[in-house]
Scaffold this motif. Structure first.
Motif, PDB file in Angstrom:
ATOM      1  N   TRP A  67      11.518   3.111  11.614  1.00 51.76           N
ATOM      2  CA  TRP A  67      11.332   3.321  10.179  1.00 51.76           C
ATOM      3  C   TRP A  67      10.145   2.498   9.678  1.00 51.76           C
ATOM      4  CZ3 TRP A  67      15.902   4.724   6.625  1.00 51.76           C
ATOM      5  CH2 TRP A  67      16.798   5.563   7.299  1.00 51.76           C
ATOM      6  N   LYS A  68       9.313   3.108   8.855  1.00 56.65           N
ATOM      7  CA  LYS A  68       8.104   2.434   8.387  1.00 56.65           C
ATOM      8  C   LYS A  68       7.840   2.726   6.911  1.00 56.65           C
ATOM      9  CE  LYS A  68       5.493   1.637  12.526  1.00 56.65           C
ATOM     10  NZ  LYS A  68       4.136   1.623  13.087  1.00 56.65           N
ATOM     11  N   PRO A  69       8.464   1.943   6.028  1.00 62.57           N
ATOM     12  CA  PRO A  69       8.185   2.141   4.607  1.00 62.57           C
ATOM     13  C   PRO A  69       6.760   1.728   4.258  1.00 62.57           C
ATOM     14  CG  PRO A  69       9.582   0.210   4.914  1.00 62.57           C
ATOM     15  CD  PRO A  69       9.460   0.875   6.257  1.00 62.57           C
ATOM     16  N   ILE A  70       6.116   2.534   3.450  1.00 66.93           N
ATOM     17  CA  ILE A  70       4.750   2.237   2.999  1.00 66.93           C
ATOM     18  C   ILE A  70       4.651   2.509   1.493  1.00 66.93           C
ATOM     19  CG2 ILE A  70       3.633   2.695   5.221  1.00 66.93           C
ATOM     20  CD1 ILE A  70       2.907   5.509   4.016  1.00 66.93           C
ATOM     21  N   MET A  71       3.499   2.201   0.940  1.00 68.68           N
ATOM     22  CA  MET A  71       3.226   2.496  -0.466  1.00 68.68           C
ATOM     23  C   MET A  71       2.433   3.801  -0.526  1.00 68.68           C
ATOM     24  SD  MET A  71       4.424   0.098  -2.517  1.00 68.68           S
ATOM     25  CE  MET A  71       5.877   0.351  -1.473  1.00 68.68           C
ATOM     26  N   ILE A  72       3.115   4.890  -0.788  1.00 71.21           N
ATOM     27  CA  ILE A  72       2.454   6.187  -0.703  1.00 71.21           C
ATOM     28  C   ILE A  72       1.387   6.346  -1.793  1.00 71.21           C
ATOM     29  CG2 ILE A  72       3.970   7.635  -2.146  1.00 71.21           C
ATOM     30  CD1 ILE A  72       2.562   8.446   1.379  1.00 71.21           C
ATOM     31  N   GLY A  73       1.535   5.603  -2.881  1.00 71.07           N
ATOM     32  CA  GLY A  73       0.513   5.652  -3.945  1.00 71.07           C
ATOM     33  C   GLY A  73      -0.874   5.315  -3.420  1.00 71.07           C
ATOM     34  N   ALA A  74      -0.941   4.383  -2.469  1.00 66.41           N
ATOM     35  CA  ALA A  74      -2.232   4.011  -1.875  1.00 66.41           C
ATOM     36  C   ALA A  74      -2.815   5.188  -1.098  1.00 66.41           C
ATOM     37  CB  ALA A  74      -2.058   2.801  -0.963  1.00 66.41           C
ATOM     38  N   ALA A  75      -1.940   5.924  -0.409  1.00 67.59           N
ATOM     39  CA  ALA A  75      -2.398   7.115   0.319  1.00 67.59           C
ATOM     40  C   ALA A  75      -2.836   8.204  -0.661  1.00 67.59           C
ATOM     41  CB  ALA A  75      -1.293   7.641   1.237  1.00 67.59           C
TER      42      ALA A  75
END
Lengths: 200, 200
Positions: free
Chosen positions: B36-44
């Motif tokens: 599992w790899k949570p990220i900040m999708i807003g940056a993408a």
């Protein structure tokens, strides 16, 4: 359940092409018929603010790769045509002209038009190319070239496009089953579930 | 095949939630583990020009409806939380802090955080709420609150987000199998095909 499945697409849509090679078999497995409905997806994009995939950074590269692997998975021919995307008014109008007299022929024409663009890489934005594709199905090329300039046929395509937008269509393909809308060739599994279960 | 499956998501993503309830079982069926790899999708989104779904006309309404029917299909609890979407820095940082010492606990925390937001409608943008969710798993709340302000943990989330963008992640969820990327909860059927066949 015997209602038709409505299959909205744009002839310039790769995912529309990938759905087109599956939709009739899928419908038939559940005793249904798919009603093909080409529209001008650009008009829907204007409403939704959506943009052509290859204009979108990162997502464009993903799409390019995804089309290739989907073609391999479905075992259908594939080229990314040049130019792409294109305005497919001529093909869509020809479809609506044909469907008034022969629904089955119109569908065969649609399959041939998709194939011409995405398998053979022919630029079907040109009415002359559309007429050639149609001529291979014994459709009168001169009659087709007249039809795609016929105000009534033009109006029919505009009506179908506006109607699709009213129904909530914002991308291609878009499939309706019993009034339930599903966007995308990657959602056909969900259409299948809906057909199997009669909804949930 | 024994490589891990990489499961990128944002805690504020409904489709991330819907994938999260399926990904571990899917991986296990093929002898794999999902990382599992949570990220900040807003940056993408800043890189890809993508926008939150509910900000998009027509597509927003479709999404709202789609989340409800997906929840029914998957038989998982669902509310559209208020506010939505949110910045999920606290939850994502807490995850990366936990995963350094206990991967299984970090995953249980992630499941609980998703549940808090999309089943209970709790606003997990607040670090205090995240700490409460974690406390139910016997995670030290004070330690968590310190960790989410720790520069090293902040840097870890930034690193993982930047790394994901470099790999081509532009939406949530995004799943990699053997280096092959698949975008969207509605693409898990394709992940399954890839796992079954070892690619095509």
């Amino acid at each position: 359940m015997t209602g038709t499945i409505e299959f909205y697409f744009d002839f310039s849509s790769p995912y529309g092409y990938f759905a087109s090679v599956q939709i009739d078999d899928l419908a038939a497995r559940f005793g249904r018929t798919a009603k093909w409905k080409p529209i001008m997806i650009g008009a829907a994009f204007k409403q939704s603010g959506n943009r052509p995939l290859l204009e979108q950074p990162i997502k464009g590269d993903y799409s390019r790769h995804d089309w290739q692997r989907l073609a391999r998975l479905l075992d259908v021919p594939w080229v990314l045509p040049e130019p792409f995307p294109i305005a497919t008014l001529a093909a869509a109008r020809a479809f609506w002209w044909l469907t008034a007299s022969d629904v089955a022929l119109a569908r065969r024409f649609a399959q041939a038009a998709f194939h011409a663009y995405f398998a053979d890489g022919r630029d079907i934005s040109a009415a002359g190319t559309v007429a050639e594709v149609a001529a291979n199905l014994d459709i009168d090329a001169a009659a087709l070239l007249a039809a795609v300039q016929d105000p009534a046929i033009k109006a029919r395509l505009k009506f179908e496009t506006d109607d699709a937008i009213k129904l909530g269509v914002f991308g291609s393909p878009f499939v309706f089953v019993d009034g339930e809308g599903f966007w995308g060739a990657d959602r056909l599994w969900m259409v299948k579930r809906w057909l199997e279960s009669g909804g949930w």
